[in-house]
Design a protein around this motif. Structure first.
Motif, PDB file in Angstrom:
ATOM      1  N   GLU A 153     -54.253  14.006  63.584  1.00  0.00           N
ATOM      2  CA  GLU A 153     -55.537  14.654  64.080  1.00  0.00           C
ATOM      3  C   GLU A 153     -56.442  14.923  62.995  1.00  0.00           C
ATOM      4  O   GLU A 153     -56.145  14.963  61.861  1.00  0.00           O
ATOM      5  N   ALA A 154     -57.636  14.743  63.279  1.00  0.00           N
ATOM      6  CA  ALA A 154     -58.783  14.861  62.210  1.00  0.00           C
ATOM      7  C   ALA A 154     -58.756  16.240  61.769  1.00  0.00           C
ATOM      8  O   ALA A 154     -59.593  17.050  62.254  1.00  0.00           O
ATOM      9  N   GLU A 155     -58.468  16.529  60.645  1.00  0.00           N
ATOM     10  CA  GLU A 155     -58.481  17.997  59.860  1.00  0.00           C
ATOM     11  C   GLU A 155     -59.493  17.929  58.865  1.00  0.00           C
ATOM     12  O   GLU A 155     -60.209  18.892  58.654  1.00  0.00           O
ATOM     13  N   PHE A 278     -56.831  12.717  58.173  1.00  0.00           N
ATOM     14  CA  PHE A 278     -56.244  13.378  56.982  1.00  0.00           C
ATOM     15  C   PHE A 278     -56.001  14.491  57.242  1.00  0.00           C
ATOM     16  O   PHE A 278     -56.836  15.525  57.912  1.00  0.00           O
ATOM     17  N   THR A 279     -55.014  15.255  56.254  1.00  0.00           N
ATOM     18  CA  THR A 279     -55.091  16.678  56.001  1.00  0.00           C
ATOM     19  C   THR A 279     -54.411  16.669  54.602  1.00  0.00           C
ATOM     20  O   THR A 279     -53.715  15.885  54.146  1.00  0.00           O
ATOM     21  N   ASN A 280     -54.790  18.255  53.920  1.00  0.00           N
ATOM     22  CA  ASN A 280     -54.134  18.170  52.813  1.00  0.00           C
ATOM     23  C   ASN A 280     -52.942  19.181  52.766  1.00  0.00           C
ATOM     24  O   ASN A 280     -52.453  19.449  51.573  1.00  0.00           O
ATOM     25  N   LYS A 281     -52.499  19.680  54.143  1.00  0.00           N
ATOM     26  CA  LYS A 281     -51.272  20.517  54.199  1.00  0.00           C
ATOM     27  C   LYS A 281     -50.655  20.182  55.088  1.00  0.00           C
ATOM     28  O   LYS A 281     -51.231  19.941  56.405  1.00  0.00           O
ATOM     29  N   ASN A 290     -34.301  16.709  55.699  1.00  0.00           N
ATOM     30  CA  ASN A 290     -33.417  15.507  55.376  1.00  0.00           C
ATOM     31  C   ASN A 290     -33.930  13.995  55.947  1.00  0.00           C
ATOM     32  O   ASN A 290     -33.937  12.900  55.451  1.00  0.00           O
ATOM     33  N   THR A 291     -34.475  14.158  57.115  1.00  0.00           N
ATOM     34  CA  THR A 291     -34.896  13.022  57.828  1.00  0.00           C
ATOM     35  C   THR A 291     -36.543  12.890  58.104  1.00  0.00           C
ATOM     36  O   THR A 291     -36.900  11.828  58.313  1.00  0.00           O
ATOM     37  N   THR A 292     -37.203  13.865  57.585  1.00  0.00           N
ATOM     38  CA  THR A 292     -38.626  13.790  57.600  1.00  0.00           C
ATOM     39  C   THR A 292     -39.186  13.283  56.326  1.00  0.00           C
ATOM     40  O   THR A 292     -38.697  13.531  55.206  1.00  0.00           O
ATOM     41  N   ILE A 293     -40.153  12.154  56.688  1.00  0.00           N
ATOM     42  CA  ILE A 293     -40.824  11.263  55.625  1.00  0.00           C
ATOM     43  C   ILE A 293     -42.235  11.648  55.906  1.00  0.00           C
ATOM     44  O   ILE A 293     -42.825  11.448  56.846  1.00  0.00           O
ATOM     45  N   VAL A 294     -43.104  12.314  55.011  1.00  0.00           N
ATOM     46  CA  VAL A 294     -44.347  12.344  55.096  1.00  0.00           C
ATOM     47  C   VAL A 294     -45.105  11.254  54.490  1.00  0.00           C
ATOM     48  O   VAL A 294     -44.672  10.567  53.420  1.00  0.00           O
ATOM     49  N   GLU A 295     -46.196  10.631  54.883  1.00  0.00           N
ATOM     50  CA  GLU A 295     -47.246   9.594  54.194  1.00  0.00           C
ATOM     51  C   GLU A 295     -48.586  10.433  53.701  1.00  0.00           C
ATOM     52  O   GLU A 295     -49.008  11.287  54.135  1.00  0.00           O
ATOM     53  N   ALA A 296     -48.962   9.742  52.651  1.00  0.00           N
ATOM     54  CA  ALA A 296     -50.180  10.101  51.807  1.00  0.00           C
ATOM     55  C   ALA A 296     -50.720   8.937  51.275  1.00  0.00           C
ATOM     56  O   ALA A 296     -50.137   7.888  51.069  1.00  0.00           O
ATOM     57  N   ILE A 297     -52.246   9.125  51.324  1.00  0.00           N
ATOM     58  CA  ILE A 297     -53.161   8.213  50.491  1.00  0.00           C
ATOM     59  C   ILE A 297     -53.201   8.668  49.311  1.00  0.00           C
ATOM     60  O   ILE A 297     -53.829   9.802  49.131  1.00  0.00           O
TER      61      ILE A 297
END
Length: 504
Positions: A153-155, A278-281, A290-297
């Motif tokens: 979602e656009a934050e 994008f979001t910053n939080k 253990n299974t969650t992978i977050v993506e970042a630019i």
């Protein structure tokens, strides 16, 4: 004498309202800047930074002048005549020499410091616990870098250079609005002289400032504006647009006053970034860490960017005795960590509260780990013997720490043999311990320990070899009359005991 001029919206009228106007009667006022809106008076000795891709413009308010531009190696690049028409002096490219270019006119010199847009990519990741069930991660770019999590979602708005931006309005709408786009990492602050008067010119990094009226499109009110192209200055702006994190501000004009409606971070990114939202939080459930992978630019000012995946630094720790019994009276401390006890014997540990990501070396999957020796203690007494040591922390890992310990139960009684009902202070291995209601249980490493207390016989020292669970009884003095009755020598021992406690 030194004058400071704060530039809000710079124009000839603004500048001529300053003390420059008396000098302008006999001499041409020369302006310099990145575009036709935000221009500064030409100051002798001033330094203005210009990046590859950006252009420098000049104009003369009341006459004309000859301008010479010299390269850092001392070669004359060009000689031009500048009048009251806006004229481009030079559009700097990455093929031009880097360093100090000298712009000279009317016996004044100004330095144009030519640099490349920064290619540095660095970010700071901050991770914390919001409660027993949620991990909160925040990311931000360092220096001139930008960094954001990819979301659904656009934050945080994404701006594309040269494209239209539509800002949706909630009704009722106002007659007019002002929209500002600001680069907080590139403020203007230059110093120099005109004749003998020194000036400091300062300005926020305003890229554009638009006065807009709402328009209705398919029944919805919008503000519409065009983002300037890369390396160009927007309407009523001061500095050129570059890639990276910016600030978008919206003001409403109501009753002759400007009221701030919105201030938010926004990102100017290359069109090939391939991400919309994008979001910053972000928020992650503890059970899924253990299974969650977050993506970042991660992006740089020069347009380079990197897309990475991150596993967040959270682990679960349980402290057990060598008999595999849970120890529920211990605490854990470790620098740059957030540690929360969630039940009697288990801890959640954010083992890297703050972490700097270097985009040049970061792998595609950043699995944050740490190897360290946390401090484990019981009642302020450190438990030094435990396994494993050091401990390797991994995302989602359940860690068991085995401490080689026994319990030492200490009972405090008065001279009549009754259990002491008030708080009493003793010294254990040089650490002050407060015993409440006459009994305390200390979890200590196996081996030698020393306990000090005040008894009717004086300052008592107990040397204990703790090889198994033990219990000792200590008799203490509980009132002033008993102390006085024991004489001067004992009073000196009291003073010594107080000194021991205060050194702890």
């Amino acid at each position: 004498m030194k004058l400071k001029i704060t530039i809000i919206l710079l124009s000839a009228a603004v500048l001529l309202s300053t003390p420059l106007h008396s000098w302008a009667d006999e001499n041409p006022i020369i302006f310099i800047g990145y575009g036709r809106y935000g221009m500064f008076p030409f100051l002798d000795g001033a330094v203005l930074e210009v990046r590859s891709g950006e252009a420098i413009y000049m104009r003369v308010l009341n006459g004309k002048t000859e301008v010479t531009l010299t390269t850092p190696s001392g070669v004359i690049d060009k000689i031009i005549n500048v009048n009251n028409m806006l004229m481009m002096v030079k559009n700097f490219t990455n093929q031009d020499e880097k360093g100090d270019w000298v712009l000279e006119t009317n016996n004044m010199k100004m330095i144009l410091k030519h640099v490349e847009p920064s290619g540095e990519i660095q970010a700071e990741l901050t991770t914390r616990l919001e409660n027993d069930t949620t991990v909160v991660a925040e990311i931000k770019g360092l220096n001139k870098s930008y960094a954001l999590f990819i979301t659904q979602e656009a934050e945080i708005p994404l701006l594309n250079p040269g494209k239209e931006l539509r800002i949706r309005l909630e009704e009722p709408v106002l007659y007019a609005y002002i929209v500002e786009l600001i680069d907080a990492k590139r403020e203007v602050d230059i110093e120099g002289k005109i004749k003998t008067t020194a000036y400091t010119l300062s300005s926020d990094g305003i890229i554009g400032r638009w006065v807009l009226h709402p328009v209705k499109i398919n029944g919805t009110w919008f503000l519409r504006l065009t983002i300037p192209s890369l390396n160009e200055v927007g309407e009523r702006g001061v500095i050129p647009l570059s890639y990276g994190s910016k600030i978008l501000k919206i003001y409403g004009l109501l009753g002759g006053k400007l009221n701030k409606i919105l201030e938010t971070e926004t990102i100017v990114a290359p069109p090939n970034i391939g991400v919309k939202y994008f979001t910053n939080k972000i928020y992650v459930d503890v059970s899924a860490i253990n299974t969650t992978i977050v993506e970042a630019i991660l992006g740089a000012e020069n347009g380079e960017f990197k897309r990475i995946k991150i596993k967040l630094p959270l682990a679960s720790v349980q402290v057990l005795s060598h008999k595999q019994q849970p120890l529920n009276n211990v605490r854990i401390t470790m620098p740059n960590s957030i540690i929360k006890k969630i039940d009697n014997d288990r801890f959640l540990i954010v083992y890297l509260h703050k972490y700097t990501i270097d985009g040049a070396t970061a792998p595609e999957l950043l699995e944050l780990t740490r190897e360290d020796r946390p401090i484990i203690s019981s009642r302020n007494i450190q438990i030094k013997e435990y396994d494993p040591k050091p401990i390797t922390f991994n995302p989602g890992k359940n860690i068991k720490i085995i401490a080689r310990v026994h319990n030492l139960t200490i009972k405090i009684v008065d001279v009549r043999g009754n259990l002491f009902k008030r708080n009493a202070e003793i010294s254990v291995d040089g650490n002050k311990v407060v015993v409440e209601n006459g009994v305390t249980v200390l979890t200590l490493n196996s081996g030698e320990h020393v306990v000090y207390s005040l008894s009717p016989q004086g300052l008592e020292k107990y040397e204990i070899n703790l090889k198994q669970d033990m219990e000792i009884t200590i008799t203490i003095i509980d009132n002033l009359n008993q102390i006085i009755g024991l004489g001067i020598l004992f009073i000196l021992q009291v003073i010594l005991f107080v000194f021991i406690l205060r050194r702890i």
